[in-house]
Enzyme design. Sequence first.
Site, PDB file in Angstrom:
ATOM      1  N   TYR A 128     -10.175   5.782 -10.678  1.00  0.00           N
ATOM      2  CA  TYR A 128      -9.844   6.344  -9.356  1.00  0.00           C
ATOM      3  C   TYR A 128      -9.573   7.840  -9.401  1.00  0.00           C
ATOM      4  O   TYR A 128      -9.071   8.385  -8.430  1.00  0.00           O
ATOM      5  CB  TYR A 128      -8.578   5.689  -8.774  1.00  0.00           C
ATOM      6  CG  TYR A 128      -8.498   4.201  -8.873  1.00  0.00           C
ATOM      7  CD1 TYR A 128      -9.393   3.378  -8.194  1.00  0.00           C
ATOM      8  CD2 TYR A 128      -7.505   3.602  -9.641  1.00  0.00           C
ATOM      9  CE1 TYR A 128      -9.295   2.003  -8.290  1.00  0.00           C
ATOM     10  CE2 TYR A 128      -7.403   2.229  -9.733  1.00  0.00           C
ATOM     11  CZ  TYR A 128      -8.303   1.435  -9.048  1.00  0.00           C
ATOM     12  OH  TYR A 128      -8.200   0.076  -9.143  1.00  0.00           O
ATOM     13  N   ARG A 158       2.908  -1.752  -5.965  1.00  0.00           N
ATOM     14  CA  ARG A 158       3.090  -0.483  -6.666  1.00  0.00           C
ATOM     15  C   ARG A 158       4.446   0.150  -6.385  1.00  0.00           C
ATOM     16  O   ARG A 158       5.099   0.668  -7.298  1.00  0.00           O
ATOM     17  CB  ARG A 158       1.989   0.475  -6.206  1.00  0.00           C
ATOM     18  CG  ARG A 158       1.991   1.813  -6.890  1.00  0.00           C
ATOM     19  CD  ARG A 158       1.051   2.799  -6.193  1.00  0.00           C
ATOM     20  NE  ARG A 158      -0.120   2.186  -5.654  1.00  0.00           N
ATOM     21  CZ  ARG A 158      -1.325   2.164  -6.250  1.00  0.00           C
ATOM     22  NH1 ARG A 158      -1.493   2.779  -7.389  1.00  0.00           N
ATOM     23  NH2 ARG A 158      -2.347   1.557  -5.680  1.00  0.00           N
ATOM     24  N   CYS A 193     -14.354   5.033 -27.257  1.00  0.00           N
ATOM     25  CA  CYS A 193     -15.634   5.717 -27.455  1.00  0.00           C
ATOM     26  C   CYS A 193     -16.260   6.090 -26.124  1.00  0.00           C
ATOM     27  O   CYS A 193     -17.337   5.599 -25.774  1.00  0.00           O
ATOM     28  CB  CYS A 193     -16.565   4.825 -28.259  1.00  0.00           C
ATOM     29  SG  CYS A 193     -15.813   4.382 -29.814  1.00  0.00           S
ATOM     30  N   GLU A 194     -15.588   6.906 -25.343  1.00  0.00           N
ATOM     31  CA  GLU A 194     -16.076   7.351 -24.023  1.00  0.00           C
ATOM     32  C   GLU A 194     -15.474   8.712 -23.758  1.00  0.00           C
ATOM     33  O   GLU A 194     -14.268   8.887 -23.938  1.00  0.00           O
ATOM     34  CB  GLU A 194     -15.502   6.471 -22.905  1.00  0.00           C
ATOM     35  CG  GLU A 194     -15.792   5.045 -22.991  1.00  0.00           C
ATOM     36  CD  GLU A 194     -16.712   4.543 -21.906  1.00  0.00           C
ATOM     37  OE1 GLU A 194     -17.025   5.287 -20.958  1.00  0.00           O
ATOM     38  OE2 GLU A 194     -17.132   3.399 -22.048  1.00  0.00           O
ATOM     39  N   GLY A 198       0.761  -1.241   0.000  1.00  0.00           N
ATOM     40  CA  GLY A 198       0.000   0.000   0.000  1.00  0.00           C
ATOM     41  C   GLY A 198       0.786   1.282   0.000  1.00  0.00           C
ATOM     42  O   GLY A 198       0.205   2.362  -0.070  1.00  0.00           O
ATOM     43  N   GLU A 257       4.105  -6.478   1.743  1.00  0.00           N
ATOM     44  CA  GLU A 257       3.725  -6.898   0.394  1.00  0.00           C
ATOM     45  C   GLU A 257       3.639  -5.723  -0.572  1.00  0.00           C
ATOM     46  O   GLU A 257       2.561  -5.419  -1.103  1.00  0.00           O
ATOM     47  CB  GLU A 257       2.352  -7.583   0.443  1.00  0.00           C
ATOM     48  CG  GLU A 257       2.323  -8.806   1.313  1.00  0.00           C
ATOM     49  CD  GLU A 257       0.913  -9.325   1.570  1.00  0.00           C
ATOM     50  OE1 GLU A 257       0.773 -10.506   1.905  1.00  0.00           O
ATOM     51  OE2 GLU A 257      -0.049  -8.537   1.431  1.00  0.00           O
TER      52      GLU A 257
HETATM   53  N1  LLP Z   1      -1.300  -7.019  -0.329  1.00  0.00           N
HETATM   54  C1  LLP Z   1      -2.626  -7.158  -0.508  1.00  0.00           C
HETATM   55  C2  LLP Z   1      -3.349  -8.114   0.321  1.00  0.00           C
HETATM   56  C3  LLP Z   1      -3.294  -6.394  -1.461  1.00  0.00           C
HETATM   57  O1  LLP Z   1      -4.607  -6.540  -1.622  1.00  0.00           O
HETATM   58  C4  LLP Z   1      -2.563  -5.470  -2.249  1.00  0.00           C
HETATM   59  C5  LLP Z   1      -3.241  -4.663  -3.257  1.00  0.00           C
HETATM   60  C6  LLP Z   1      -1.185  -5.374  -2.054  1.00  0.00           C
HETATM   61  C7  LLP Z   1      -0.582  -6.157  -1.083  1.00  0.00           C
HETATM   62  C8  LLP Z   1      -0.323  -4.458  -2.851  1.00  0.00           C
HETATM   63  O2  LLP Z   1      -0.675  -3.115  -2.695  1.00  0.00           O
HETATM   64  P1  LLP Z   1       0.273  -1.992  -3.328  1.00  0.00           P
HETATM   65  O3  LLP Z   1       1.579  -1.985  -2.569  1.00  0.00           O
HETATM   66  O4  LLP Z   1       0.490  -2.327  -4.754  1.00  0.00           O
HETATM   67  O5  LLP Z   1      -0.512  -0.747  -3.164  1.00  0.00           O
HETATM   68  N2  LLP Z   1      -5.866  -1.289  -8.726  1.00  0.00           N
HETATM   69  C9  LLP Z   1      -5.607  -0.342  -7.669  1.00  0.00           C
HETATM   70  C10 LLP Z   1      -4.841  -0.962  -6.530  1.00  0.00           C
HETATM   71  C11 LLP Z   1      -5.553  -2.166  -5.940  1.00  0.00           C
HETATM   72  C12 LLP Z   1      -4.704  -2.811  -4.892  1.00  0.00           C
HETATM   73  C13 LLP Z   1      -5.227  -4.135  -4.521  1.00  0.00           C
HETATM   74  N3  LLP Z   1      -4.475  -4.783  -3.520  1.00  0.00           N
HETATM   75  C14 LLP Z   1      -4.833   0.837  -8.258  1.00  0.00           C
HETATM   76  O6  LLP Z   1      -4.597   0.845  -9.455  1.00  0.00           O
HETATM   77  O7  LLP Z   1      -4.501   1.781  -7.542  1.00  0.00           O
END
Ligand code: LLP
Length: 463
Positions: free
Chosen positions: A364, A323, A391-392, A278, A320
Site C-alpha cells: 500500500y 486497526r 530477495c526483492e 476504518g 468495527e
Molecule cells: N469491518 C469490515 C467489514 C472490514 O472489512 C474491516 C477491514 C474492518 C471492519 C476493520 O477495518 P479497520 O478498522 O481495521 O481499518 N490490510 C489492510 C486493511 C484491510 C482492511 C480490511 N477490512 C491494511 O493493512 O491496511
Amino acid sequence: MSRSAHPAGPRHGDVLPEGHYSAPPTDLNALDPKVWSQTVTRTADGTVTVGGIEVTRLAEEFGTPAYFLDEADFRARCQAWRDAFGTDADVFYAGKAFLSRAVVRWLHEEGLNLDVCSAGELTTALDAGMPAERIALHGNNKTPEEIERAVAAGVGHIVLDSFQEIVRVAHIADRLGKRQRVQIRVTVGVEAHTHEFIATAHEDQKFGIGLAGGEAAEAVRRALKLDGLELVGIHSHIGSQIFDTAGFEVAARRVVSLLAEIRDEHGVELPEIDLGGGLGIAYTSDDDPAEPHDIAKSLREIVTRECAASKLRTPRISVEPGRAIVGPTAFTLYEVGTIKPLEGLRTYVSVDGGMSDNIRTALYDAEYSVALVSRSSDAEPMLVRVVGKHCESGDIVVRDAFLPADLAPGDLIAVPATGAYCRSMASNYNHALRPPVVAVNDGAGRVIVRRETEEDLLRLDVG
Ligand code: LLP
C-alpha cells in the site's frame, strides 16, 4: 558534532533526494506518543522500555524480529472505544487486524464483541471462549461450511454480502432448524480517501450490495421473505486508514435513509445499523487520527438527527474498529545487519525481517516511523531506507526515515504501530519464519503467538 560512521549518505542541510519525508527531526531520541504505545519510554541511560522492560532484555529473551504488544495499551483502547459508544451501542473488534486467543480473552474481559471473517478466525474466537452471540461473521464469499459452522455455533449475526448469500444462509438456517439474525452490507457510494486496495464503499469493487441502483432495497425484500432469516440491520464499511470522518457521516446518512425506505415499504423498523471500521491511526508524526470519543459523538448525532427527521426510532449503532485498537499497541523489533550508504541518495539499513513480517509498505505504499531503541545517540540524522532480507528490491519496511549516523550492525531498531495487519498478513516468503507476538505487561513479556520454527515449515511439506 558526532563522528559519522556512514559518511556517504545525505545529512542535515543537504539537498535531499525525493521521498515521503519532511525535514529531519530535531531529536532522534524522542519517541512521539502518537505513534508509540502508551507504556513505551526512553530511560535516562537511553534504552527504550515497554511495559517496564528494556527492549534489550526483550530481544535477549525472545529474539528478533518480534512484535511486542503493549497489553495495557490494548486494554485501554478497548475501554476507550467501549466508553465512547456507551451501553446503547456495540463495539466489534475486527479480528482480521490481529487475532490470537489472548486477544480474544482481553476483548471478552473488556466487554467488546468480535467480527470474524473466516472459519479460522471463528475457531480462534470460540476456542478462546468468546460467547457465540457476541461474534459477527463477515466475508464476501463465505463458504457453505463457514456459514454452517457459524449458524450452528449461534453467532450473533451474519453480515450478508450478496444475493446468493441471502438464499444460502436462509437454507442452512432452515436445515439446522434455526432463525439466523442477519444484517445486509450495502455499498453506500462513498469515495473514501485512502489507498485504492483498502477503500470499500465505491461501486466498482467486490464488497456489499449497491444502494444507489436499488439492489440493496431488493436484497431487503428478499431477506424479509425468508423464514430462516431475521433481518436486524444494515451494514456499511467504507474502507480503512481513513482520517476524514465526513465519509462515515455520509455513510450514516445514507444507511438511515434506507431504513426509512424499508419502513415505508414494509412497515418494519430495523433495529440496528453497523457503520464498520476504518478509522486511521498515526504511523508517523504527520498523522492526526480522530479520537473514538469524537467519532462516537458525531456518528450518534447524525444517526439521531437523521432518524428524527424521518420519524424513525434511533437504531442501535455498532462499529468495527480493528486497526484503531490494535495498530498502535505494538512495535516490531529488528536487529540491524548490513548498512549500505549510497552516495548522494540514502543509506540502506537491512534488518533481520522485512516484507514477510510487514507487507504493508510494499502493498500500500504505507508509511512508517523507526527509531534506534537499544541506546540513544547524539549523532546527526542520516536519511535511511529500512529494508528486509528478502530477495526483492521492493522489500522495504520504512521507505524514508532518519536514524542516527552512528548506527551500527547489532543495534536494535523498532518500527512502531505494527499491531494491525502485520502479523496477520505475515508470510513465509523465502521460507522466513514468522515472528512471535509477545505481550508485554507489568515488567514481563509473555509469548502469545510463538515464533515459527523450521520444523513448522517442514511439517507442512509432505512431499
Ligand atoms: N469491518 C469490515 C467489514 C472490514 O472489512 C474491516 C477491514 C474492518 C471492519 C476493520 O477495518 P479497520 O478498522 O481495521 O481499518 N490490510 C489492510 C486493511 C484491510 C482492511 C480490511 N477490512 C491494511 O493493512 O491496511
